[in-house]
Scaffold this active site. Structure first.
Site, mmCIF file in Angstrom:
data_model
loop_
_atom_site.group_PDB
_atom_site.id
_atom_site.type_symbol
_atom_site.label_atom_id
_atom_site.label_comp_id
_atom_site.label_asym_id
_atom_site.label_seq_id
_atom_site.Cartn_x
_atom_site.Cartn_y
_atom_site.Cartn_z
ATOM 1 N N CYS A 190 -26.732 -21.187 118.999
ATOM 2 C CA CYS A 190 -27.764 -22.260 118.001
ATOM 3 C C CYS A 190 -26.843 -22.941 117.970
ATOM 4 O O CYS A 190 -26.315 -24.485 117.300
ATOM 5 C CB CYS A 190 -28.035 -21.430 117.078
ATOM 6 S SG CYS A 190 -29.179 -20.827 117.903
ATOM 7 N N HIS A 248 -30.195 -26.398 112.543
ATOM 8 C CA HIS A 248 -30.757 -25.765 113.116
ATOM 9 C C HIS A 248 -31.526 -24.918 112.688
ATOM 10 O O HIS A 248 -32.729 -24.118 111.756
ATOM 11 C CB HIS A 248 -29.694 -24.596 113.294
ATOM 12 C CG HIS A 248 -30.160 -22.838 114.849
ATOM 13 N ND1 HIS A 248 -30.791 -23.943 115.444
ATOM 14 C CD2 HIS A 248 -30.004 -21.893 114.086
ATOM 15 C CE1 HIS A 248 -30.879 -22.674 116.323
ATOM 16 N NE2 HIS A 248 -30.759 -21.734 115.773
ATOM 17 N N ASN A 295 -37.344 -21.722 117.782
ATOM 18 C CA ASN A 295 -36.114 -21.230 118.176
ATOM 19 C C ASN A 295 -35.700 -21.661 119.322
ATOM 20 O O ASN A 295 -35.635 -20.714 119.986
ATOM 21 C CB ASN A 295 -35.129 -20.423 117.550
ATOM 22 C CG ASN A 295 -34.082 -19.988 117.156
ATOM 23 O OD1 ASN A 295 -33.315 -20.948 118.049
ATOM 24 N ND2 ASN A 295 -32.607 -19.227 116.774
HETATM 25 N N1 ACO Z 1 -45.251 -8.872 114.449
HETATM 26 C C1 ACO Z 1 -45.139 -8.228 113.498
HETATM 27 N N2 ACO Z 1 -44.143 -7.047 112.588
HETATM 28 C C2 ACO Z 1 -43.315 -7.548 112.781
HETATM 29 C C3 ACO Z 1 -42.787 -8.243 113.588
HETATM 30 C C4 ACO Z 1 -43.606 -8.929 114.592
HETATM 31 N N3 ACO Z 1 -43.003 -9.976 115.669
HETATM 32 N N4 ACO Z 1 -41.443 -8.043 113.857
HETATM 33 C C5 ACO Z 1 -41.270 -7.405 112.908
HETATM 34 N N5 ACO Z 1 -42.438 -6.949 112.613
HETATM 35 C C6 ACO Z 1 -42.246 -6.033 111.789
HETATM 36 C C7 ACO Z 1 -41.136 -4.880 111.228
HETATM 37 O O1 ACO Z 1 -41.643 -4.020 112.197
HETATM 38 C C8 ACO Z 1 -41.213 -4.424 110.272
HETATM 39 O O2 ACO Z 1 -42.571 -3.352 110.159
HETATM 40 P P1 ACO Z 1 -42.126 -1.838 109.136
HETATM 41 O O3 ACO Z 1 -42.178 -2.367 108.163
HETATM 42 O O4 ACO Z 1 -43.737 -1.535 109.461
HETATM 43 O O5 ACO Z 1 -40.708 -1.668 109.406
HETATM 44 C C9 ACO Z 1 -41.454 -5.744 108.749
HETATM 45 O O6 ACO Z 1 -42.655 -6.672 110.150
HETATM 46 C C10 ACO Z 1 -40.936 -5.777 108.712
HETATM 47 O O7 ACO Z 1 -39.399 -6.559 109.699
HETATM 48 P P2 ACO Z 1 -38.078 -7.085 108.643
HETATM 49 O O8 ACO Z 1 -36.995 -7.053 110.115
HETATM 50 O O9 ACO Z 1 -37.989 -6.723 107.741
HETATM 51 O O10 ACO Z 1 -38.349 -9.097 109.070
HETATM 52 P P3 ACO Z 1 -37.634 -9.548 108.513
HETATM 53 O O11 ACO Z 1 -38.845 -10.580 106.725
HETATM 54 O O12 ACO Z 1 -37.012 -10.039 108.222
HETATM 55 O O13 ACO Z 1 -38.396 -11.006 109.278
HETATM 56 C C11 ACO Z 1 -36.893 -12.308 110.920
HETATM 57 C C12 ACO Z 1 -37.852 -10.970 110.723
HETATM 58 C C13 ACO Z 1 -38.206 -13.670 111.285
HETATM 59 C C14 ACO Z 1 -36.558 -11.437 112.118
HETATM 60 C C15 ACO Z 1 -35.690 -12.412 109.617
HETATM 61 O O14 ACO Z 1 -35.031 -11.925 109.269
HETATM 62 C C16 ACO Z 1 -35.004 -13.798 110.203
HETATM 63 O O15 ACO Z 1 -35.884 -14.359 110.340
HETATM 64 N N6 ACO Z 1 -33.930 -13.581 110.592
HETATM 65 C C17 ACO Z 1 -32.544 -14.846 110.804
HETATM 66 C C18 ACO Z 1 -33.253 -14.906 112.169
HETATM 67 C C19 ACO Z 1 -32.576 -15.767 113.348
HETATM 68 O O16 ACO Z 1 -32.886 -17.369 112.783
HETATM 69 N N7 ACO Z 1 -32.464 -15.779 114.405
HETATM 70 C C20 ACO Z 1 -32.100 -16.725 115.033
HETATM 71 C C21 ACO Z 1 -30.635 -17.567 114.424
HETATM 72 S S1 ACO Z 1 -29.029 -17.543 115.448
HETATM 73 C C22 ACO Z 1 -29.492 -18.300 116.558
HETATM 74 O O17 ACO Z 1 -30.774 -19.160 116.188
HETATM 75 C C23 ACO Z 1 -29.461 -17.562 117.579
#
Ligand code: ACO
Length: 325
Positions: free
Chosen positions: A119, A252, A282
């Protein structure tokens, strides 16, 4: 006279198939994978993304965006002497998407290669093109970010498949006696390879390892917020500028919460942040040039504005480019 490089045209392309959160939720439910529009919007800000048809490749999307950028710049394809494509989802192992795209644009002879920094690919590619123009190795460059991330998503993994989309963005970068690109700041730290990767590869006539995207979202989130602030500050310092000089921040487009945190750390109001993640998801290396072109064509970004472009992604890689548009 010092030679600088300057963006003289922008372009972008999104494949026609737009998939809303409701569409995706229904498709995933049919496979027994549970998610919701509310979860996706609350955690990421994403409302829709575009997916390319199965026979459409990275170089196809990139060629559409490149043609638009050439037209905007008023530059003929035959006058381009450098093509760099930033991508992690090229058409094939080799040759590069840049070579395939060069042929699709009816061009031949100029240097063409891909940059793989996930990215951060577009800020890496723009920095390389700027350096080549400054040293006289090139004078008119096409710099493209193009991705078909839908090809590497695991649609049984709700923690990743709702986040990404396909698309391409492009700029024409030309030698100029006025800046242009003011500074850039690039980094990588390979010890974080495991938190965001596609671990598979082609070997012995088959795929060795898992060819689908794996991510530790929380680890990525924490790293991204810190390094984006550092890279922006370093690029500002190199150019002798401050946050107050930034007219538009184009981060990004991974997650609205990462963008909000970065803007807050840089003391920039959200009105100065270009946001397209809601409509594009993304798109990895394509996200910054797509957002740039969207803001230029929408009349937000005007000639003379100072822009901070920032990428972060797998590797881990990160970087920033400060420029006068
Ligand atoms: N729908 C419903 N529930 C979900 C989903 C979904 N799509 N995905 C995860 N959950 C659930 C999980 O299972 C978890 O449930 P639990 O509490 O019962 O275990 C709950 O939601 C919370 O999950 P977390 O992973 O703690 O959620 P978080 O608030 O961290 O959000 C996310 C997840 C959106 C992926 C976040 O961590 C994030 O944005 N991280 C950065 C990701 C990113 O930007 N990546 C790309 C950057 S680099 C590049 O672009 C290649």
């Amino acid at each position: 006279m010092t030679t600088y490089s300057r963006i003289t045209g922008t372009g972008s392309y999104l494949p026609p198939r737009r998939v809303t959160n409701a569409d995706l939720t229904a498709e995933l439910a049919a496979k027994g994978v549970e998610t919701s529009d509310q979860w996706i919007v609350d955690r990421t800000g994403i409302r829709a993304r575009h997916f390319a048809a199965p026979d459409v490749t990275c170089s196809d999307l990139g060629a559409y965006a490149a043609r638009q950028a050439l037209e905007a710049a008023g530059v003929a394809a035959r006058d381009i002497d450098l093509i760099i494509v930033a991508t992690s989802t090229p058409d094939m192992v080799f040759p590069s998407a840049a070579c395939i795209l060069q042929n699709k644009l009816g061009m031949a002879g100029c240097a063409a290669f891909d940059v793989q920094a996930v990215c951060s690919g577009f800020v890496y590619a723009l920095t390389i093109a700027d350096s080549m123009i400054k040293t006289g190795a090139a004078s008119k460059a096409l710099v493209i970010g193009s991705e078909v991330f839908s090809r590497i998503l695991d649609f049984n993994d709700r923690t990743t498949c709702v986040l990404f989309g396909d698309g391409a963005g492009a700029v024409v970068l030309e030698a100029s006696d006025t800046p242009g690109i003011l500074s850039s700041d690039l980094h990588a730290d390979g010890k974080h390879v495991g938190i965001l990767c596609v671990p598979g590869t082609v070997s012995g006539g088959g795929v060795l390892g898992d060819p689908l995207l794996k991510m530790d979202g929380q680890a990525v989130f924490k790293l991204a917020v810190g390094v984006l602030e550092d890279a922006a500050r370093a690029a500002l310092a190199k150019a002798g500028k401050t946050e107050a000089d930034i007219d538009w921040l184009i981060p990004h487009q991974a997650n609205i919460r990462i963008m909000q945190s970065t803007a807050k750390k840089l003391k920039l109001p959200l009105e100065k942040v270009v946001v397209t993640v809601d409509q594009h998801g993304n798109t990895s290396a394509a996200s910054i040039p797509l957002a740039l072109d969207w803001a230029v064509r929408g009349g937000k970004i005007k000639k003379g504005d100072t822009l901070m472009l920032e990428g972060v992604g797998g590797g881990f890689t990160w970087g920033a480019v400060l420029l006068d548009f």
